[in-house]
Design a protein around this motif. Structure first.
Motif, mmCIF file in Angstrom:
data_model
loop_
_atom_site.group_PDB
_atom_site.id
_atom_site.type_symbol
_atom_site.label_atom_id
_atom_site.label_comp_id
_atom_site.label_asym_id
_atom_site.label_seq_id
_atom_site.Cartn_x
_atom_site.Cartn_y
_atom_site.Cartn_z
ATOM 1 N N MET A 177 1.002 -1.533 -0.069
ATOM 2 C CA MET A 177 0.117 0.190 0.104
ATOM 3 C C MET A 177 0.714 1.625 -0.039
ATOM 4 O O MET A 177 1.627 1.515 0.547
ATOM 5 C CB MET A 177 -0.985 -0.142 1.700
ATOM 6 C CG MET A 177 -2.050 -0.971 1.914
ATOM 7 S SD MET A 177 -2.494 -1.875 2.674
ATOM 8 C CE MET A 177 -1.300 -1.938 3.871
ATOM 9 N N GLU A 178 1.067 1.630 -0.521
ATOM 10 C CA GLU A 178 1.024 3.211 -1.433
ATOM 11 C C GLU A 178 0.780 4.445 -1.931
ATOM 12 O O GLU A 178 -0.237 4.270 -2.306
ATOM 13 C CB GLU A 178 2.613 3.230 -2.172
ATOM 14 C CG GLU A 178 3.580 4.532 -2.310
ATOM 15 C CD GLU A 178 4.634 4.391 -2.557
ATOM 16 O OE1 GLU A 178 5.889 4.851 -3.229
ATOM 17 O OE2 GLU A 178 5.362 3.342 -3.465
ATOM 18 N N MET A 179 0.735 5.413 -0.348
ATOM 19 C CA MET A 179 0.040 7.127 -1.243
ATOM 20 C C MET A 179 -1.199 6.365 -1.011
ATOM 21 O O MET A 179 -1.967 7.703 -1.705
ATOM 22 C CB MET A 179 0.147 7.521 -2.361
ATOM 23 C CG MET A 179 1.679 8.117 -2.699
ATOM 24 S SD MET A 179 1.916 8.126 -3.881
ATOM 25 C CE MET A 179 0.938 9.964 -4.651
ATOM 26 N N VAL A 180 -1.956 5.970 0.783
ATOM 27 C CA VAL A 180 -2.664 5.815 0.262
ATOM 28 C C VAL A 180 -3.019 6.544 1.823
ATOM 29 O O VAL A 180 -2.474 6.521 2.829
ATOM 30 C CB VAL A 180 -3.234 4.063 0.963
ATOM 31 C CG1 VAL A 180 -4.714 3.843 1.555
ATOM 32 C CG2 VAL A 180 -3.142 3.285 -0.398
ATOM 33 N N THR A 181 -4.670 7.250 1.981
ATOM 34 C CA THR A 181 -4.890 7.595 2.954
ATOM 35 C C THR A 181 -6.419 6.631 3.463
ATOM 36 O O THR A 181 -7.600 7.002 2.460
ATOM 37 C CB THR A 181 -5.554 9.406 2.610
ATOM 38 O OG1 THR A 181 -4.325 10.268 2.032
ATOM 39 C CG2 THR A 181 -5.771 10.358 3.478
ATOM 40 N N CYS A 182 -6.690 6.674 4.592
ATOM 41 C CA CYS A 182 -7.278 6.420 5.323
ATOM 42 C C CYS A 182 -8.192 7.264 6.427
ATOM 43 O O CYS A 182 -7.430 7.709 7.287
ATOM 44 C CB CYS A 182 -7.486 4.864 5.786
ATOM 45 S SG CYS A 182 -6.829 3.615 4.515
ATOM 46 N N ASP A 183 -9.192 7.950 6.249
ATOM 47 C CA ASP A 183 -9.619 8.903 6.480
ATOM 48 C C ASP A 183 -11.288 8.905 7.537
ATOM 49 O O ASP A 183 -12.020 8.400 6.754
ATOM 50 C CB ASP A 183 -9.918 10.147 5.891
ATOM 51 C CG ASP A 183 -9.870 11.393 7.068
ATOM 52 O OD1 ASP A 183 -9.652 11.727 7.959
ATOM 53 O OD2 ASP A 183 -11.363 12.197 6.358
ATOM 54 N N SER A 184 -11.600 9.119 8.681
ATOM 55 C CA SER A 184 -12.663 8.941 9.009
ATOM 56 C C SER A 184 -13.332 7.887 9.283
ATOM 57 O O SER A 184 -14.855 7.809 8.910
ATOM 58 C CB SER A 184 -14.128 9.736 8.691
ATOM 59 O OG SER A 184 -13.136 10.906 8.928
ATOM 60 N N ASN A 185 -12.949 6.728 9.297
ATOM 61 C CA ASN A 185 -13.479 5.291 8.866
ATOM 62 C C ASN A 185 -13.108 4.740 10.423
ATOM 63 O O ASN A 185 -12.831 5.211 11.948
ATOM 64 C CB ASN A 185 -12.290 4.254 8.657
ATOM 65 C CG ASN A 185 -12.276 4.370 7.075
ATOM 66 O OD1 ASN A 185 -12.985 4.476 6.338
ATOM 67 N ND2 ASN A 185 -11.100 4.852 6.649
ATOM 68 N N ARG A 186 -14.298 3.931 11.486
ATOM 69 C CA ARG A 186 -15.555 3.740 12.502
ATOM 70 C C ARG A 186 -14.349 2.837 12.985
ATOM 71 O O ARG A 186 -13.875 2.937 14.325
ATOM 72 C CB ARG A 186 -16.286 3.446 12.099
ATOM 73 C CG ARG A 186 -17.710 2.632 13.377
ATOM 74 C CD ARG A 186 -18.721 2.906 13.241
ATOM 75 N NE ARG A 186 -19.743 2.143 14.127
ATOM 76 C CZ ARG A 186 -19.343 1.597 15.160
ATOM 77 N NH1 ARG A 186 -18.809 0.048 14.100
ATOM 78 N NH2 ARG A 186 -20.094 1.152 16.176
ATOM 79 N N ARG A 187 -13.502 1.816 12.927
ATOM 80 C CA ARG A 187 -12.996 0.848 13.545
ATOM 81 C C ARG A 187 -11.799 0.745 13.565
ATOM 82 O O ARG A 187 -11.133 0.486 13.977
ATOM 83 C CB ARG A 187 -13.366 -0.843 13.040
ATOM 84 C CG ARG A 187 -12.618 -1.836 13.314
ATOM 85 C CD ARG A 187 -13.216 -2.718 13.780
ATOM 86 N NE ARG A 187 -12.417 -3.278 13.062
ATOM 87 C CZ ARG A 187 -11.355 -4.675 13.184
ATOM 88 N NH1 ARG A 187 -12.542 -5.700 14.414
ATOM 89 N NH2 ARG A 187 -11.270 -5.458 11.936
ATOM 90 N N GLN A 188 -10.923 0.449 12.386
ATOM 91 C CA GLN A 188 -9.111 0.820 11.925
ATOM 92 C C GLN A 188 -9.576 2.000 10.735
ATOM 93 O O GLN A 188 -9.691 1.834 9.460
ATOM 94 C CB GLN A 188 -9.058 -0.234 11.847
ATOM 95 C CG GLN A 188 -9.151 -1.161 12.791
ATOM 96 C CD GLN A 188 -8.455 -1.316 14.276
ATOM 97 O OE1 GLN A 188 -8.751 -0.264 14.666
ATOM 98 N NE2 GLN A 188 -8.904 -2.588 14.896
ATOM 99 N N GLY A 189 -7.964 2.495 10.777
ATOM 100 C CA GLY A 189 -7.643 2.349 9.475
ATOM 101 C C GLY A 189 -7.509 1.268 8.007
ATOM 102 O O GLY A 189 -8.208 0.922 7.317
ATOM 103 N N ILE A 190 -6.497 0.726 8.654
ATOM 104 C CA ILE A 190 -5.924 -0.400 8.343
ATOM 105 C C ILE A 190 -5.915 -1.439 9.389
ATOM 106 O O ILE A 190 -5.452 -1.614 10.506
ATOM 107 C CB ILE A 190 -4.147 -0.703 7.179
ATOM 108 C CG1 ILE A 190 -4.745 0.608 6.866
ATOM 109 C CG2 ILE A 190 -3.921 -2.040 7.593
ATOM 110 C CD1 ILE A 190 -3.754 0.499 6.040
#
Length: 181
Positions: free
Chosen positions: A74-87
């Motif tokens: 995973m590169e240049m991935v943004t995980c924002d405002s998820n409920r349980r985890q980003g990853i």
């Protein structure tokens, strides 16, 4: 529960660009933790590049399966405002996260930016987390928890973990955790 993109029992998959948005803002239920942006199970040679994953009821990205998912980059991935985890990484060997942002995770524990937490009898090994930021998560920025499985050979390099409620990096568990640098 849902997976917006499901990668199960396959090899050589590339997901590039775009925005994946979950139903968190309009979700009808009030309980549960499943609802993934991208779900990778028992797959190998998966690349996720330059993608925004936001507002999922569960995790932005979930990696696991009945056998380990192998070589997930995973590169240049943004995980924002998820409920349980980003990853979440529940069963994997060769997990790479680079130049990415995990932020504003909140709603269902553990609420980490990235959670290396193997399922019962499984493992997470050979993980590299490089030049990534973990910002304003309700749980730890980076969480390695070996409560029911084994976590080993993890490299965390040149990362920023800022304004996370529980810890920047939290490493613990009842089973062996080895080789974390």
């Amino acid at each position: 529960g849902y997976s917006i993109i499901r990668v199960h029992n396959v090899s050589n998959v590339k997901i590039t660009g775009g925005t994946i948005e979950g139903d968190r803002k309009v979700h009808l239920g009030t309980t549960g933790e499943w609802g993934m942006g991208i779900e990778v199970k028992t797959s190998s040679n998966v690349e996720i590049y330059n993608t925004l994953i936001k507002n999922c009821w569960g995790d932005g990205i979930y990696i696991g399966g009945t056998s380990p998912s192998l070589n997930v980059k995973m590169e240049m991935v943004t995980c924002d405002s998820n409920r349980r985890q980003g990853i979440s990484v529940a069963y994997g060997d060769g997990i790479f996260l680079k130049n990415s942002i995990m932020s504003n995770t909140r709603g269902h524990s553990p609420q980490a930016g990235i959670d290396l937490e193997p399922n019962v009898g499984q493992y997470v090994t050979n993980v590299e987390i490089v030049n990534s930021s973990f910002l304003k998560n309700t749980g730890p920025g980076i969480f390695a928890f070996a409560g029911t499985g084994k976590v080993s050979n993890v490299l965390i390099k040149d990362c920023l973990s800022d304004n996370n409620s529980h810890a920047g990096i939290n490493i613990n568990g009842g089973n062996p955790i080895g080789g974390i640098k």
